[in-house]
Design a protein around this motif. Sequence first.
Motif, PDB file in Angstrom:
ATOM      1  N   LYS A  31      30.601  52.879 107.483  1.00  0.00           N
ATOM      2  CA  LYS A  31      30.036  54.122 106.964  1.00  0.00           C
ATOM      3  C   LYS A  31      30.728  55.284 107.651  1.00  0.00           C
ATOM      4  O   LYS A  31      30.938  55.260 108.867  1.00  0.00           O
ATOM      5  N   VAL A  32      31.110  56.314 106.864  1.00  0.00           N
ATOM      6  CA  VAL A  32      31.727  57.515 107.411  1.00  0.00           C
ATOM      7  C   VAL A  32      30.845  58.711 107.083  1.00  0.00           C
ATOM      8  O   VAL A  32      30.521  58.947 105.909  1.00  0.00           O
ATOM      9  N   ASP A  33      30.435  59.461 108.101  1.00  0.00           N
ATOM     10  CA  ASP A  33      29.636  60.663 107.897  1.00  0.00           C
ATOM     11  C   ASP A  33      30.566  61.836 107.600  1.00  0.00           C
ATOM     12  O   ASP A  33      31.553  62.056 108.312  1.00  0.00           O
ATOM     13  N   LEU A  34      30.233  62.604 106.553  1.00  0.00           N
ATOM     14  CA  LEU A  34      31.028  63.753 106.142  1.00  0.00           C
ATOM     15  C   LEU A  34      30.226  65.033 106.344  1.00  0.00           C
ATOM     16  O   LEU A  34      29.087  65.007 106.790  1.00  0.00           O
ATOM     17  N   TYR A  52      30.080  54.939 102.035  1.00  0.00           N
ATOM     18  CA  TYR A  52      29.892  53.593 102.532  1.00  0.00           C
ATOM     19  C   TYR A  52      30.936  52.661 101.933  1.00  0.00           C
ATOM     20  O   TYR A  52      31.340  52.828 100.781  1.00  0.00           O
ATOM     21  N   GLU A  65      26.641  46.294 104.262  1.00  0.00           N
ATOM     22  CA  GLU A  65      27.462  47.418 104.718  1.00  0.00           C
ATOM     23  C   GLU A  65      28.590  46.933 105.626  1.00  0.00           C
ATOM     24  O   GLU A  65      28.359  46.181 106.567  1.00  0.00           O
ATOM     25  N   ASP A 122      23.655  61.738 100.896  1.00  0.00           N
ATOM     26  CA  ASP A 122      23.210  61.851 102.295  1.00  0.00           C
ATOM     27  C   ASP A 122      24.372  62.149 103.250  1.00  0.00           C
ATOM     28  O   ASP A 122      24.290  61.862 104.439  1.00  0.00           O
ATOM     29  N   TRP A 123      25.479  62.719 102.701  1.00  0.00           N
ATOM     30  CA  TRP A 123      26.626  63.165 103.489  1.00  0.00           C
ATOM     31  C   TRP A 123      27.457  61.996 104.016  1.00  0.00           C
ATOM     32  O   TRP A 123      28.064  62.080 105.074  1.00  0.00           O
ATOM     33  N   ALA A 124      27.504  60.901 103.291  1.00  0.00           N
ATOM     34  CA  ALA A 124      28.238  59.742 103.792  1.00  0.00           C
ATOM     35  C   ALA A 124      28.950  59.019 102.660  1.00  0.00           C
ATOM     36  O   ALA A 124      28.594  59.144 101.491  1.00  0.00           O
ATOM     37  N   THR A 130      20.114  53.737  99.986  1.00  0.00           N
ATOM     38  CA  THR A 130      20.573  54.860 100.796  1.00  0.00           C
ATOM     39  C   THR A 130      19.429  55.866 100.938  1.00  0.00           C
ATOM     40  O   THR A 130      18.350  55.692 100.374  1.00  0.00           O
ATOM     41  N   ASP A 131      19.678  56.933 101.675  1.00  0.00           N
ATOM     42  CA  ASP A 131      18.619  57.919 101.933  1.00  0.00           C
ATOM     43  C   ASP A 131      18.505  58.976 100.834  1.00  0.00           C
ATOM     44  O   ASP A 131      17.510  59.705 100.791  1.00  0.00           O
TER      45      ASP A 131
END
Length: 203
Positions: free
Chosen positions: A186-189, A174, A183, A170-172, A149-150
């Motif tokens: 993935k959901v970005d939060l 997985y 993967e 990284d605000w996500a 991940t980042d």
Amino acid sequence: MKYIKITLLLILASSFLLAGCSGSLLQVRSWPGMAVDGELLYAASGTGVFAVRLNDGGLDWRYPVEADNKKTFFADPLLVDGMLAIGDYKNTFYGLDAATGVEQWQHEGTRGQYVAGAAALDDMIFVPSGDHLLYAFNMDGVEQWTFETDEPLWGGVAVNGSKVYLPVMDWAVYALDAKSGKEVWKVDLAGAVVSAPALGEDG
């Protein structure tokens, strides 16, 4: 001259603090990670992992037997199939015999600390690390795959069915396939996630 002395004192104080973080001069403190079975409470704190009897509070065993400032534990231990799986803050993950505390195996080579606890599914252990990688080990500590991940992984993972749910700084969040590490989604939060996901009984 007065300002030079103050600056030197600040540098010296900072050096001691940094040395403490590295474990070379001062003992590093940590919050305890805990797990429990029917007879023992397992606590990972500071320079050791402790097995405490629930009936009388006595110490059953500790790992390592002698305190070692090179080993500092923050993460929650994981109880699985008679083994206590735990990572330290110096980049090593261990499999200990839950009944005796004897080391069964260790995995070295990560570049970041283990802060969050691991999770197990079938014959695999999933271990988040501060080096941005989720590691999948078998029950003998042999690496099966990694997922990068980042940002660091400071939150524990959750497992269900065939998937691993991974929160990341990284605000996500997985969802990964447990067998392959690929993967699924993935959901970005709206912010960094530093705790384990909670799964409902219906998945």
